[in-house]
Design a protein around this motif. Structure first.
Motif, PDB file in Angstrom:
ATOM      1  N   ALA A   1       0.753  -0.893   0.240  1.00 11.21           N
ATOM      2  CA  ALA A   1       0.054  -0.070  -0.022  1.00 11.21           C
ATOM      3  C   ALA A   1       1.002   1.810  -0.292  1.00 11.21           C
ATOM      4  O   ALA A   1       0.752   2.105  -0.587  1.00 11.21           O
ATOM      5  CB  ALA A   1      -1.085  -0.200   1.116  1.00 11.21           C
ATOM      6  N   THR A   2       2.127   1.452   0.574  1.00 14.80           N
ATOM      7  CA  THR A   2       2.560   2.459   0.681  1.00 14.80           C
ATOM      8  C   THR A   2       3.377   2.349  -0.920  1.00 14.80           C
ATOM      9  O   THR A   2       3.506   3.730  -1.249  1.00 14.80           O
ATOM     10  CB  THR A   2       4.069   2.251   1.759  1.00 14.80           C
ATOM     11  OG1 THR A   2       3.548   1.891   2.953  1.00 14.80           O
ATOM     12  CG2 THR A   2       4.548   3.216   2.388  1.00 14.80           C
ATOM     13  N   ALA A   3       3.796   1.621  -1.160  1.00 17.21           N
ATOM     14  CA  ALA A   3       4.749   1.301  -2.275  1.00 17.21           C
ATOM     15  C   ALA A   3       3.478   2.124  -2.976  1.00 17.21           C
ATOM     16  O   ALA A   3       4.635   3.310  -4.243  1.00 17.21           O
ATOM     17  CB  ALA A   3       5.877   0.560  -2.630  1.00 17.21           C
ATOM     18  N   ALA A   4       3.059   1.649  -3.738  1.00 16.02           N
ATOM     19  CA  ALA A   4       1.783   2.629  -4.214  1.00 16.02           C
ATOM     20  C   ALA A   4       1.356   3.843  -4.531  1.00 16.02           C
ATOM     21  O   ALA A   4       1.573   4.997  -5.148  1.00 16.02           O
ATOM     22  CB  ALA A   4       0.462   2.182  -4.346  1.00 16.02           C
ATOM     23  N   ARG A   5       1.513   3.897  -2.713  1.00  5.44           N
ATOM     24  CA  ARG A   5       1.092   5.809  -2.171  1.00  5.44           C
ATOM     25  C   ARG A   5       2.118   6.530  -2.355  1.00  5.44           C
ATOM     26  O   ARG A   5       2.134   7.881  -3.248  1.00  5.44           O
ATOM     27  CB  ARG A   5       1.042   5.680  -0.917  1.00  5.44           C
ATOM     28  CG  ARG A   5      -0.531   5.435  -0.735  1.00  5.44           C
ATOM     29  CD  ARG A   5      -1.028   6.109   0.488  1.00  5.44           C
ATOM     30  NE  ARG A   5       0.018   5.643   1.792  1.00  5.44           N
ATOM     31  CZ  ARG A   5      -0.047   4.776   2.442  1.00  5.44           C
ATOM     32  NH1 ARG A   5      -0.908   3.678   2.643  1.00  5.44           N
ATOM     33  NH2 ARG A   5       1.038   4.741   3.412  1.00  5.44           N
ATOM     34  N   CYS A   6       4.350   6.167  -2.882  1.00  6.03           N
ATOM     35  CA  CYS A   6       4.520   6.916  -3.235  1.00  6.03           C
ATOM     36  C   CYS A   6       5.325   6.752  -4.587  1.00  6.03           C
ATOM     37  O   CYS A   6       6.503   7.575  -4.756  1.00  6.03           O
ATOM     38  CB  CYS A   6       5.973   5.862  -1.920  1.00  6.03           C
ATOM     39  SG  CYS A   6       6.049   6.092  -0.946  1.00  6.03           S
ATOM     40  N   GLY A   7       3.880   6.515  -5.789  1.00 10.24           N
ATOM     41  CA  GLY A   7       5.122   6.584  -7.002  1.00 10.24           C
ATOM     42  C   GLY A   7       5.604   4.834  -7.540  1.00 10.24           C
ATOM     43  O   GLY A   7       6.253   4.862  -8.421  1.00 10.24           O
ATOM     44  N   PHE A   8       5.603   4.310  -6.845  1.00 12.49           N
ATOM     45  CA  PHE A   8       6.413   2.899  -7.549  1.00 12.49           C
ATOM     46  C   PHE A   8       5.372   1.965  -8.199  1.00 12.49           C
ATOM     47  O   PHE A   8       4.140   2.421  -8.294  1.00 12.49           O
ATOM     48  CB  PHE A   8       6.619   2.152  -6.469  1.00 12.49           C
ATOM     49  CG  PHE A   8       8.190   2.655  -6.287  1.00 12.49           C
ATOM     50  CD1 PHE A   8       9.169   3.516  -6.832  1.00 12.49           C
ATOM     51  CD2 PHE A   8       8.201   3.125  -4.464  1.00 12.49           C
ATOM     52  CE1 PHE A   8      10.744   3.353  -5.320  1.00 12.49           C
ATOM     53  CE2 PHE A   8       8.797   3.403  -3.714  1.00 12.49           C
ATOM     54  CZ  PHE A   8      10.073   3.266  -4.019  1.00 12.49           C
ATOM     55  N   THR A   9       5.824   1.382  -9.287  1.00 12.08           N
ATOM     56  CA  THR A   9       5.013   0.218 -10.048  1.00 12.08           C
ATOM     57  C   THR A   9       5.039  -0.743  -9.559  1.00 12.08           C
ATOM     58  O   THR A   9       5.731  -1.528  -8.841  1.00 12.08           O
ATOM     59  CB  THR A   9       5.836   0.348 -11.555  1.00 12.08           C
ATOM     60  OG1 THR A   9       5.511   1.640 -12.338  1.00 12.08           O
ATOM     61  CG2 THR A   9       5.046  -0.263 -12.405  1.00 12.08           C
ATOM     62  N   VAL A  10       3.742  -1.234  -9.204  1.00 14.73           N
ATOM     63  CA  VAL A  10       3.854  -2.469  -8.191  1.00 14.73           C
ATOM     64  C   VAL A  10       3.213  -3.421  -8.759  1.00 14.73           C
ATOM     65  O   VAL A  10       2.060  -3.483  -9.127  1.00 14.73           O
ATOM     66  CB  VAL A  10       2.430  -2.064  -6.903  1.00 14.73           C
ATOM     67  CG1 VAL A  10       3.142  -4.030  -6.089  1.00 14.73           C
ATOM     68  CG2 VAL A  10       3.700  -1.259  -5.950  1.00 14.73           C
ATOM     69  N   PRO A  11       3.957  -4.631  -9.007  1.00 12.82           N
ATOM     70  CA  PRO A  11       3.051  -5.759  -9.925  1.00 12.82           C
ATOM     71  C   PRO A  11       1.196  -6.051  -9.722  1.00 12.82           C
ATOM     72  O   PRO A  11       1.583  -5.899  -8.429  1.00 12.82           O
ATOM     73  CB  PRO A  11       3.939  -6.937  -9.647  1.00 12.82           C
ATOM     74  CG  PRO A  11       5.134  -6.223  -9.284  1.00 12.82           C
ATOM     75  CD  PRO A  11       4.810  -4.821  -8.694  1.00 12.82           C
ATOM     76  N   PRO A  12       0.498  -6.333  -9.889  1.00  8.77           N
ATOM     77  CA  PRO A  12      -0.842  -6.400  -9.395  1.00  8.77           C
ATOM     78  C   PRO A  12      -0.797  -8.350  -8.691  1.00  8.77           C
ATOM     79  O   PRO A  12       0.372  -8.782  -8.341  1.00  8.77           O
ATOM     80  CB  PRO A  12      -1.341  -7.281 -10.586  1.00  8.77           C
ATOM     81  CG  PRO A  12      -1.334  -6.715 -11.776  1.00  8.77           C
ATOM     82  CD  PRO A  12       0.227  -6.344 -11.790  1.00  8.77           C
TER      83      PRO A  12
END
Length: 322
Positions: free
Chosen positions: A135-146
């Motif tokens: 959740a934090t990685a997505a908020r920080c703008g990283f490309t997160v795999p499904p």
């Protein structure tokens, strides 16, 4: 270089070669160091700590050192062994003693006054939860795999079918052994729908779309000091299984990744983090995870030395402390 001043407390087990690198550098700089493993309490550690209007005071005494808990420069929290109890205690009393040690000694080590932590153990704990990481990685703008976390076999099969290829990843690197005491590791593995059965109901499982990658990247962050290394040569999805086949090449950190790393560390209150990415054919960095206490000392010297110095700088000069 002048010696003296408050000591750096290194909290780790005896066989931690990563901590050894930092301790050697601190010794070279003549910075006092006290090494302590909470797993040695109460067998080899004597604790006496008082609390009052002026904050905690007292001592921790090991076989070779006496630590004034009110006079610690900084703490390097690495990989201590689990708390233990006297072998003479029966099972229930032993469990009680272990928890008292955790909340007593552990609480003191986490509450040292005016002390800079790399990282604070409670921040490490918070940052180890994979759902919070994702959740934090997505908020920080990283490309997160499904990614799917489930114990439902139907949902797991559907996810693997719709997002394949998919890998299985453990939610935590929990220490476990076989009947002989040999350490066991749960590796990251490819998974197919036909491998999913009713046993998935027993606990939570993490499934993630496998990134189409040309290489892996390990980015070690120490405050604002970022060291990114391209890892080539792994024949499988988990490069940790193939160290002998790997090659390492330092690479620059794209500005958007550097910004994301800074935001991620700030979100969890971390000084240190070991980030793993997959490098896509188009050059994009796909976020996998961040280990708040990851390893880095296996890299060649020209890579490990700057990381060692950056951590020693944090501990010696209390960089980033309030």
């Amino acid at each position: 270089m002048a010696a003296g001043g408050p000591p750096v407390l290194v909290v780790t087990r005896l066989d931690d070669v990563t901590a050894d690198e930092v301790i050697t550098e601190l010794n070279r700089r003549r910075v006092p160091v006290v090494r302590l493993d909470p797993g040695d309490f109460p067998r080899e550690i004597t604790l006496s700590c008082t609390f009052g209007g002026t904050g905690p005071g007292g001592t921790l005494v090991t076989a070779s050192r006496t630590l004034d808990v009110g006079n610690v420069r900084s703490v390097y929290w690495r990989r201590p062994t689990p708390y233990t109890a006297d072998l003479a205690l029966e099972a229930q009393a032993a469990r009680w003693a272990v928890e008292e040690a955790r909340y007593g000694l552990g609480g003191i080590l986490a509450a040292l006054p005016d002390t800079h932590y790399v990282n604070h153990p409670w921040r490490n704990r918070d940052a180890e939860y994979k759902p919070a990481q994702l959740a934090t990685a997505a908020r920080c703008g990283f490309t997160v795999p499904p990614t799917l976390i489930t114990n439902d076999s139907i949902q797991a099969r559907d996810f693997i079918t719709n997002h394949g290829p998919v890998i299985y990843k453990p939610l935590r690197e929990t220490e476990c052994t076989d009947d002989t005491g040999r350490s066991l590791t749960v590796w990251i593995e490819d998974v197919t729908p036909d491998q999913i059965d009713s046993r998935i109901r027993h606990t939570a499982h993490l499934f993630q779309q496998r990134v189409s990658k040309t290489a892996d990247i390990r980015l070690t962050a120490v405050g604002d000091h970022l060291t990114a290394v391209r890892i080539d040569g792994s024949p499988g999805v988990d490069w940790r299984r193939h160290y002998d086949a790997l090659t390492y090449s330092p690479v620059p950190v794209p500005p958007e990744i550097a910004n994301g790393v800074r935001a991620y560390l700030d979100a969890f209150g971390l000084v240190f983090g070991a980030f793993d990415f997959g490098l896509a054919p188009d050059g994009g960095w796909h976020w996998y995870e961040c280990n708040p206490n990851g390893q880095w000392a296996w890299f060649p010297d020209h890579i490990t030395t700057p990381i060692t110095h950056a951590i020693a700088d944090q501990l010696q000069h209390r960089e980033g402390s309030a």
